[in-house]
Scaffold this motif. Structure first.
Motif, PDB file in Angstrom:
ATOM      1  N   LYS A  44      86.703   5.257  55.469  1.00 29.32           N
ATOM      2  CA  LYS A  44      86.668   6.642  54.920  1.00 29.32           C
ATOM      3  C   LYS A  44      87.761   7.439  55.488  1.00 29.32           C
ATOM      4  O   LYS A  44      88.519   7.052  56.502  1.00 29.32           O
ATOM      5  N   MET A  45      88.130   8.607  54.874  1.00 23.09           N
ATOM      6  CA  MET A  45      89.076   9.471  55.387  1.00 23.09           C
ATOM      7  C   MET A  45      88.190  10.890  55.209  1.00 23.09           C
ATOM      8  O   MET A  45      87.468  11.293  54.455  1.00 23.09           O
ATOM      9  N   GLY A  46      88.835  12.004  56.147  1.00 23.72           N
ATOM     10  CA  GLY A  46      88.079  13.135  56.204  1.00 23.72           C
ATOM     11  C   GLY A  46      89.063  14.187  56.628  1.00 23.72           C
ATOM     12  O   GLY A  46      90.128  13.935  57.096  1.00 23.72           O
ATOM     13  N   PHE A  47      88.396  15.403  56.568  1.00 21.31           N
ATOM     14  CA  PHE A  47      89.086  16.506  57.351  1.00 21.31           C
ATOM     15  C   PHE A  47      88.193  17.190  58.267  1.00 21.31           C
ATOM     16  O   PHE A  47      86.969  17.101  58.146  1.00 21.31           O
ATOM     17  N   VAL A  73      93.231  22.815  59.847  1.00 18.67           N
ATOM     18  CA  VAL A  73      92.512  21.624  59.384  1.00 18.67           C
ATOM     19  C   VAL A  73      93.154  20.544  59.651  1.00 18.67           C
ATOM     20  O   VAL A  73      94.463  20.471  59.492  1.00 18.67           O
ATOM     21  N   SER A  74      92.649  19.319  60.117  1.00 19.14           N
ATOM     22  CA  SER A  74      93.242  17.902  60.618  1.00 19.14           C
ATOM     23  C   SER A  74      92.780  16.912  59.626  1.00 19.14           C
ATOM     24  O   SER A  74      91.779  17.172  59.149  1.00 19.14           O
ATOM     25  N   THR A  75      93.205  15.857  59.933  1.00 22.11           N
ATOM     26  CA  THR A  75      92.838  14.670  59.148  1.00 22.11           C
ATOM     27  C   THR A  75      92.377  13.545  59.811  1.00 22.11           C
ATOM     28  O   THR A  75      92.785  13.463  61.301  1.00 22.11           O
ATOM     29  N   ASN A  76      91.610  12.792  59.473  1.00 23.03           N
ATOM     30  CA  ASN A  76      91.162  11.435  60.398  1.00 23.03           C
ATOM     31  C   ASN A  76      90.818  10.266  59.191  1.00 23.03           C
ATOM     32  O   ASN A  76      90.525  10.531  58.194  1.00 23.03           O
ATOM     33  N   PHE A 199      79.388  10.284  51.595  1.00 20.66           N
ATOM     34  CA  PHE A 199      79.842  11.496  51.957  1.00 20.66           C
ATOM     35  C   PHE A 199      79.158  11.546  53.216  1.00 20.66           C
ATOM     36  O   PHE A 199      77.944  11.447  53.328  1.00 20.66           O
ATOM     37  N   ASP A 200      79.820  12.187  54.410  1.00 18.44           N
ATOM     38  CA  ASP A 200      79.012  12.643  55.620  1.00 18.44           C
ATOM     39  C   ASP A 200      79.653  13.823  56.077  1.00 18.44           C
ATOM     40  O   ASP A 200      80.788  14.242  56.008  1.00 18.44           O
ATOM     41  N   PHE A 201      78.704  14.511  56.819  1.00 19.29           N
ATOM     42  CA  PHE A 201      79.184  15.855  57.460  1.00 19.29           C
ATOM     43  C   PHE A 201      78.795  15.680  59.124  1.00 19.29           C
ATOM     44  O   PHE A 201      77.556  15.156  59.306  1.00 19.29           O
ATOM     45  N   ARG A 202      79.532  16.148  59.717  1.00 23.19           N
ATOM     46  CA  ARG A 202      79.554  15.632  61.505  1.00 23.19           C
ATOM     47  C   ARG A 202      79.776  16.941  62.370  1.00 23.19           C
ATOM     48  O   ARG A 202      80.586  17.707  62.072  1.00 23.19           O
ATOM     49  N   LEU A 237      83.964  20.222  63.479  1.00 22.41           N
ATOM     50  CA  LEU A 237      83.237  20.067  62.439  1.00 22.41           C
ATOM     51  C   LEU A 237      84.074  19.320  61.262  1.00 22.41           C
ATOM     52  O   LEU A 237      85.121  19.579  61.218  1.00 22.41           O
ATOM     53  N   SER A 238      83.553  18.237  60.811  1.00 21.53           N
ATOM     54  CA  SER A 238      84.337  17.307  59.854  1.00 21.53           C
ATOM     55  C   SER A 238      83.515  16.836  58.596  1.00 21.53           C
ATOM     56  O   SER A 238      82.121  16.881  58.610  1.00 21.53           O
ATOM     57  N   PHE A 239      84.110  16.520  57.605  1.00 22.22           N
ATOM     58  CA  PHE A 239      83.765  16.027  56.360  1.00 22.22           C
ATOM     59  C   PHE A 239      84.636  15.045  56.098  1.00 22.22           C
ATOM     60  O   PHE A 239      85.811  14.818  56.140  1.00 22.22           O
ATOM     61  N   SER A 240      83.873  13.820  55.544  1.00 24.81           N
ATOM     62  CA  SER A 240      84.462  12.636  55.047  1.00 24.81           C
ATOM     63  C   SER A 240      83.783  12.054  53.991  1.00 24.81           C
ATOM     64  O   SER A 240      82.798  12.267  53.303  1.00 24.81           O
ATOM     65  N   ILE A 241      84.803  11.360  53.191  1.00 22.68           N
ATOM     66  CA  ILE A 241      84.297  10.717  51.860  1.00 22.68           C
ATOM     67  C   ILE A 241      84.756   9.120  52.107  1.00 22.68           C
ATOM     68  O   ILE A 241      85.769   8.855  52.541  1.00 22.68           O
ATOM     69  N   GLY A 242      83.954   8.125  51.654  1.00 20.33           N
ATOM     70  CA  GLY A 242      84.489   6.765  51.904  1.00 20.33           C
ATOM     71  C   GLY A 242      83.832   5.679  50.783  1.00 20.33           C
ATOM     72  O   GLY A 242      82.899   6.007  49.982  1.00 20.33           O
ATOM     73  N   LEU A 243      84.025   4.634  51.202  1.00 21.49           N
ATOM     74  CA  LEU A 243      83.455   3.455  50.478  1.00 21.49           C
ATOM     75  C   LEU A 243      82.966   2.472  51.406  1.00 21.49           C
ATOM     76  O   LEU A 243      83.227   2.185  52.482  1.00 21.49           O
ATOM     77  N   LEU A 244      81.467   1.929  51.037  1.00 17.22           N
ATOM     78  CA  LEU A 244      80.518   0.978  51.676  1.00 17.22           C
ATOM     79  C   LEU A 244      80.435  -0.200  51.108  1.00 17.22           C
ATOM     80  O   LEU A 244      80.017  -0.181  49.961  1.00 17.22           O
ATOM     81  N   PHE A 245      81.109  -1.354  51.601  1.00 14.64           N
ATOM     82  CA  PHE A 245      81.037  -2.605  50.867  1.00 14.64           C
ATOM     83  C   PHE A 245      80.245  -3.684  51.383  1.00 14.64           C
ATOM     84  O   PHE A 245      79.573  -3.557  52.447  1.00 14.64           O
TER      85      PHE A 245
END
Length: 245
Positions: A44-47, A73-76, A199-202, A237-245
């Protein structure tokens, strides 16, 4: 009868719709097979937006009580594995994350002789390799849709070569801060998925002060009446979008 070829915009939109339908159908089919797996992996990648919680700010022995903490805003980027046990899962992760923030205040907070409009600022850019270990629970699993909550501890390792601190408007020569190389924190959040897309919110929080002190060309600034202190914890506070295989 006159036959005209479809407008290029119409053709382009139909192609995009067809590709989207194919990807959706493939992801739904993949979800059925994935639901029975004991182990998944993903990326995943997020902000994130860093929340600098200042416990003490002191310049030249004078406490600074009024300041403006500003976040950028930063990235991860994250890779992870997931061990599934019915509705429960255990998810170890490894991430590369950056955080940016600054603290701005009036110079007269600590220097009475400074001009009325003079400002001081401390700007921070830090990069980390982070290792969270999360426990999660699926509150809802309905076909390709899911909703979960999660939380757990996090260990952050500073990357000094990609971190820096900038001090503007001070009377010290070449201020340098020592930041803890290992930082302990925690994570709580919620996640939702549609098939293999999630999607996850942390909310991420630090458990201790990250500053170990300051030095300048004039000497140690940690044990004298003219010391500098910038005790703080790093939350985000972070928001991410990703793929689960």
């Amino acid at each position: 009868l006159v036959f005209r070829s479809p407008h290029p915009i119409f053709v382009g939109n139909m192609k995009r719709l067809a590709v989207f339908c194919c990807l959706l159908a493939a992801s739904l089919a993949f979800a059925e097979a994935r639901d029975n797996q004991r182990f998944n992996f993903g990326a995943k990648m997020g902000f994130s937006s860093t929340i600098c919680y200042v416990e003490q700010l002191q310049i030249a022995g004078q406490p600074v009580t009024t300041f403006d903490a500003q976040s950028e805003v930063s990235t991860n980027y994250t890779a992870f594995g997931r061990f599934n046990i019915k509705r429960h899962y255990l998810q170890p992760e490894i991430s590369y994350a950056r955080c940016r923030y600054s603290v701005v205040f009036d110079a007269r907070e600590w220097n009475e002789t400074a001009p009325a409009d003079a400002k001081n600022s401390i700007s921070t850019l830090m990069s980390f390799v982070e290792v969270p270990l999360l426990y999660g629970y699926h509150l809802s699993q309905d076909g390709p849709y899911g909703f979960s909550i999660f939380g757990g501890p996090k260990l952050s390792m500073l990357v000094p070569s990609q971190s820096r601190h900038t001090f503007d408007g001070f009377d010290y020569r070449s201020i340098d801060e020592t930041v803890r190389p290992l930082q302990v924190g925690g994570v709580v959040g919620i996640g939702t998925n549609i098939s293999c897309v999630f999607f996850d919110f942390r909310y991420e929080f630090g458990l201790h002060n990250i500053s170990q002190g300051f030095t300048t060309l004039d000497g140690d600034c940690n044990h004298s009446e003219d010391d500098i202190r910038f005790d703080r914890r790093r939350n985000a506070l972070s928001f991410s979008i990703g793929l689960l295989f």
